[in-house]
Design a protein around this motif. Structure first.
Motif, short mmCIF file in Angstrom:
data_model
loop_
_atom_site.label_atom_id
_atom_site.label_comp_id
_atom_site.label_asym_id
_atom_site.label_seq_id
_atom_site.Cartn_x
_atom_site.Cartn_y
_atom_site.Cartn_z
N ASN A 2 -35.80 -19.47 7.58
CA ASN A 2 -35.08 -18.25 7.91
C ASN A 2 -34.85 -17.46 6.63
O ASN A 2 -33.79 -17.53 6.01
CB ASN A 2 -33.75 -18.58 8.59
CG ASN A 2 -33.09 -17.36 9.19
OD1 ASN A 2 -33.66 -16.27 9.21
ND2 ASN A 2 -31.87 -17.54 9.68
N VAL A 3 -35.84 -16.70 6.23
CA VAL A 3 -35.75 -15.89 5.02
C VAL A 3 -35.19 -14.54 5.40
O VAL A 3 -35.75 -13.84 6.26
CB VAL A 3 -37.13 -15.72 4.35
CG1 VAL A 3 -37.01 -14.83 3.12
CG2 VAL A 3 -37.70 -17.09 3.97
N ARG A 4 -34.07 -14.16 4.79
CA ARG A 4 -33.45 -12.89 5.14
C ARG A 4 -32.64 -12.33 3.98
O ARG A 4 -32.28 -13.06 3.06
CB ARG A 4 -32.56 -13.04 6.37
CG ARG A 4 -31.51 -14.12 6.26
CD ARG A 4 -30.66 -14.18 7.52
NE ARG A 4 -29.85 -15.39 7.57
CZ ARG A 4 -28.67 -15.44 8.17
NH1 ARG A 4 -28.17 -14.38 8.77
NH2 ARG A 4 -27.99 -16.57 8.20
N GLN A 5 -32.39 -11.05 4.06
CA GLN A 5 -31.54 -10.38 3.10
C GLN A 5 -30.08 -10.54 3.54
O GLN A 5 -29.74 -10.26 4.69
CB GLN A 5 -31.88 -8.89 3.04
CG GLN A 5 -30.95 -8.06 2.17
CD GLN A 5 -31.07 -8.43 0.70
OE1 GLN A 5 -32.18 -8.59 0.20
NE2 GLN A 5 -29.94 -8.57 0.04
N ILE A 6 -29.23 -11.01 2.65
CA ILE A 6 -27.82 -11.18 3.01
C ILE A 6 -26.93 -10.51 1.96
O ILE A 6 -27.29 -10.42 0.78
CB ILE A 6 -27.42 -12.66 3.15
CG1 ILE A 6 -27.79 -13.45 1.88
CG2 ILE A 6 -28.06 -13.29 4.37
CD1 ILE A 6 -27.29 -14.89 1.91
N ASP A 7 -25.81 -10.03 2.41
CA ASP A 7 -24.80 -9.41 1.56
C ASP A 7 -23.46 -10.06 1.84
O ASP A 7 -23.22 -10.56 2.95
CB ASP A 7 -24.72 -7.90 1.83
CG ASP A 7 -26.04 -7.20 1.54
OD1 ASP A 7 -26.50 -7.28 0.38
OD2 ASP A 7 -26.60 -6.59 2.47
N PRO A 8 -22.56 -10.06 0.85
CA PRO A 8 -21.26 -10.72 1.07
C PRO A 8 -20.44 -9.99 2.12
O PRO A 8 -20.39 -8.76 2.15
CB PRO A 8 -20.60 -10.65 -0.31
CG PRO A 8 -21.27 -9.52 -1.01
CD PRO A 8 -22.68 -9.50 -0.50
N LYS A 9 -19.80 -10.76 2.98
CA LYS A 9 -18.86 -10.23 3.95
C LYS A 9 -17.47 -10.64 3.49
O LYS A 9 -17.06 -11.79 3.65
CB LYS A 9 -19.15 -10.79 5.35
CG LYS A 9 -20.53 -10.41 5.87
CD LYS A 9 -20.80 -11.02 7.24
CE LYS A 9 -22.19 -10.65 7.74
NZ LYS A 9 -22.48 -11.27 9.06
N GLN A 10 -16.79 -9.70 2.87
CA GLN A 10 -15.57 -10.03 2.13
C GLN A 10 -14.45 -9.07 2.47
O GLN A 10 -14.64 -7.88 2.64
CB GLN A 10 -15.86 -9.97 0.63
CG GLN A 10 -14.66 -10.22 -0.27
CD GLN A 10 -15.02 -10.17 -1.73
OE1 GLN A 10 -16.19 -10.18 -2.09
NE2 GLN A 10 -14.03 -10.14 -2.58
N ILE A 15 -14.03 -14.61 2.19
CA ILE A 15 -15.47 -14.37 2.21
C ILE A 15 -16.05 -15.31 3.27
O ILE A 15 -15.87 -16.53 3.18
CB ILE A 15 -16.12 -14.63 0.85
CG1 ILE A 15 -15.46 -13.75 -0.23
CG2 ILE A 15 -17.63 -14.35 0.91
CD1 ILE A 15 -15.97 -14.00 -1.63
N VAL A 16 -16.73 -14.75 4.27
CA VAL A 16 -17.12 -15.57 5.41
C VAL A 16 -18.58 -16.00 5.39
O VAL A 16 -19.01 -16.72 6.29
CB VAL A 16 -16.82 -14.84 6.74
CG1 VAL A 16 -15.34 -14.57 6.88
CG2 VAL A 16 -17.62 -13.55 6.83
N ARG A 82 -25.11 -16.13 13.38
CA ARG A 82 -24.27 -15.08 12.83
C ARG A 82 -23.93 -15.30 11.36
O ARG A 82 -23.62 -14.34 10.65
CB ARG A 82 -22.98 -14.97 13.64
CG ARG A 82 -23.18 -14.57 15.10
CD ARG A 82 -21.86 -14.46 15.81
NE ARG A 82 -20.98 -13.48 15.16
CZ ARG A 82 -19.71 -13.31 15.49
NH1 ARG A 82 -19.15 -14.05 16.43
NH2 ARG A 82 -18.99 -12.39 14.88
N ARG A 83 -23.94 -16.54 10.91
CA ARG A 83 -23.47 -16.82 9.57
C ARG A 83 -24.40 -17.78 8.84
O ARG A 83 -25.12 -18.57 9.45
CB ARG A 83 -22.06 -17.44 9.60
CG ARG A 83 -20.98 -16.50 10.09
CD ARG A 83 -19.62 -17.17 10.03
NE ARG A 83 -18.56 -16.27 10.50
CZ ARG A 83 -17.28 -16.61 10.57
NH1 ARG A 83 -16.90 -17.83 10.24
NH2 ARG A 83 -16.38 -15.73 11.00
N THR A 84 -24.34 -17.69 7.53
CA THR A 84 -25.03 -18.68 6.71
C THR A 84 -24.31 -20.01 6.82
O THR A 84 -23.22 -20.11 7.39
CB THR A 84 -25.02 -18.23 5.24
OG1 THR A 84 -23.65 -18.23 4.77
CG2 THR A 84 -25.62 -16.86 5.05
N ALA A 85 -24.90 -21.05 6.27
CA ALA A 85 -24.18 -22.30 6.10
C ALA A 85 -23.04 -22.07 5.10
O ALA A 85 -23.01 -21.07 4.39
CB ALA A 85 -25.12 -23.39 5.60
#
Length: 400
Positions: A2-10, A15-16, A82-85
């Protein structure tokens, strides 16, 4: 995959999601800070709570400096749609990779350490793979615990005891950190008891009893639970509050276990100094205090790795034990030094003006919070897609 672009949800301290590469890089940097002094044939260790904070530092230092073998236990969340590990999941995978590369036989179990099933799973693995345990390190931190006998679910609270608590606190809700105020009503008896059941010594005692029941205590067995005392500035919400009540119970448990173990074993609490952890960031006023402490100490602020090194040196006999009058191992002298505390107290007396002088310390604190989740780590390219599906290390595969 699962290669994807992620940004912090803060939002503020919360930070989730976490970044796999950033989390792994923080572990690698901690590893590189530790002098390598071992051939990988050290004592057998059961480390409860290995994936963050002092537990992670104790793991890496034990591997790198003392060649520990054994089992680490944590309870981390896997990746979802919905979320990373969790960051602890990614840190565990990174720690396992480093341990493999150095030839260490250390394995990791993802389970609820409070449960009977979790204890059975872990101890069966310990018995089959390593035999008797030399050191049990207890570094679990959780907001709730289910009593394995009664099924009662206890939720910890962070509240004062006896009197309301009102004090300055660091507010990160805007673009620039500022000083706010926190007000908390005192805990009732039920909340105090629940916090003690989560953060006190009940589960630690059960682990030692379970090891003894299976005949897994080595000669000279030592167990240590990590704890904190802190400054008188934060005492009303920490040491004199619900958390402090739980820590007193933890210390009494150490004395009880030492009596049960007798001449064949040892039980201590180890008082660490201040640190930026996911647990400590949730305690009101601790962020402001820690920012002031960092401002006063600068690079003299002791890292978790440095303190873990001191702990292992004492446990293994490389240096004498440093015990206080209550028989606690003390690692926090650098924080509670009188001159250091006097300078922190000066900033605390006028927190708004203090924060202006401690702006760099506040920025440092928030940077540390972000790094706990793998964000803001120098050298990591956050603009590139990253593999977020990282497998948990397989306990049954030998890396020796």
């Amino acid at each position: 995959m699962n290669v994807r672009q992620i940004d912090p949800k803060q939002r503020g301290f919360l930070i989730v999601n976490s970044h796999p590469a950033g989390s792994a890089e923080t572990v690698r940097r901690m590893w590189e800070q530790i002098p390598c002094r071992t051939d990988g044939s050290g004592p057998v260790v059961l480390l409860l709570g290995h994936s963050a904070g002092y537990g992670l530092a104790t793991l890496l230092t034990g591997l790198r400096r003392h060649g520990i073998r054994g089992v680490g236990v944590a309870f981390e969340g896997a990746e979802t749609e919905r979320r990373t590990a969790t960051a602890g999941w990614y840190r565990t995978a990174a720690a396992d990779s480093l341990a493999q590369g150095a030839g260490h036989d250390f394995v990791f179990v993802n389970t609820d350490a409070f449960s009977k099933a979790g204890k059975h799973e872990v101890l069966a693995l310990v018995e089959e793979r390593f035999g008797k345990v030399d050191h049990l390190i207890y570094s679990l931190a959780a907001p709730r615990r289910t009593d394995p006998e009664t099924g009662t679910v206890y939720h910890s609270v962070i509240k004062p005891l006896g009197e309301p608590y009102e004090a300055p606190a660091l507010d990160f809700s805007g673009d620039v950190p500022k000083v706010g105020r926190v007000y908390l009503e005192p805990a009732d008896d039920e909340e105090r008891h629940a916090t003690e059941q989560v953060m006190g010594g009940a589960d630690w005692r059960l682990w030692v009893e379970a090891l003894a029941g299976r005949g897994l205590l080595a000669d000279g067995f030592t167990t240590v639970a990590l704890t904190y005392i802190g400054s008188d500035l934060t005492a009303p919400i920490y040491r004199q509050g619900t958390i402090g009540g739980a820590k007193e119970n933890l210390e009494q448990t150490a004395a009880d276990l030492a009596a049960v173990l007798g001449d064949g074993g040892r039980a201590y609490t180890a008082v660490a100094g201040a640190a930026v952890t996911q647990a400590s960031s949730a305690i009101p006023s601790i962020a402001l205090y820690t920012a002031f402490l960092r401002t006063v100490l600068g690079d003299g602020f002791r890292t978790t790795v440095e303190q873990a090194g001191e702990l292992w040196d004492q446990l293994t006999g490389a240096v004498p034990l440093v015990l206080d009058e209550q028989g606690r191992i003390r690692l926090d002298g650098w924080e509670l030094d009188g001159q250091v505390q006097d300078r922190v107290r000066e900033l605390w007396a006028d927190p708004e003006a203090g924060l202006e002088r401690a702006r760099a310390g506040a920025d440092w604190f928030m940077e540390q919070i972000r790094e706990l989740y793998g964000w803001g780590v120098d050298g990591v390219d956050y603009g590139r897609p990253v593999e977020t599906t990282v497998p948990w290390p397989t306990p049954g595969v030998s890396h020796a």
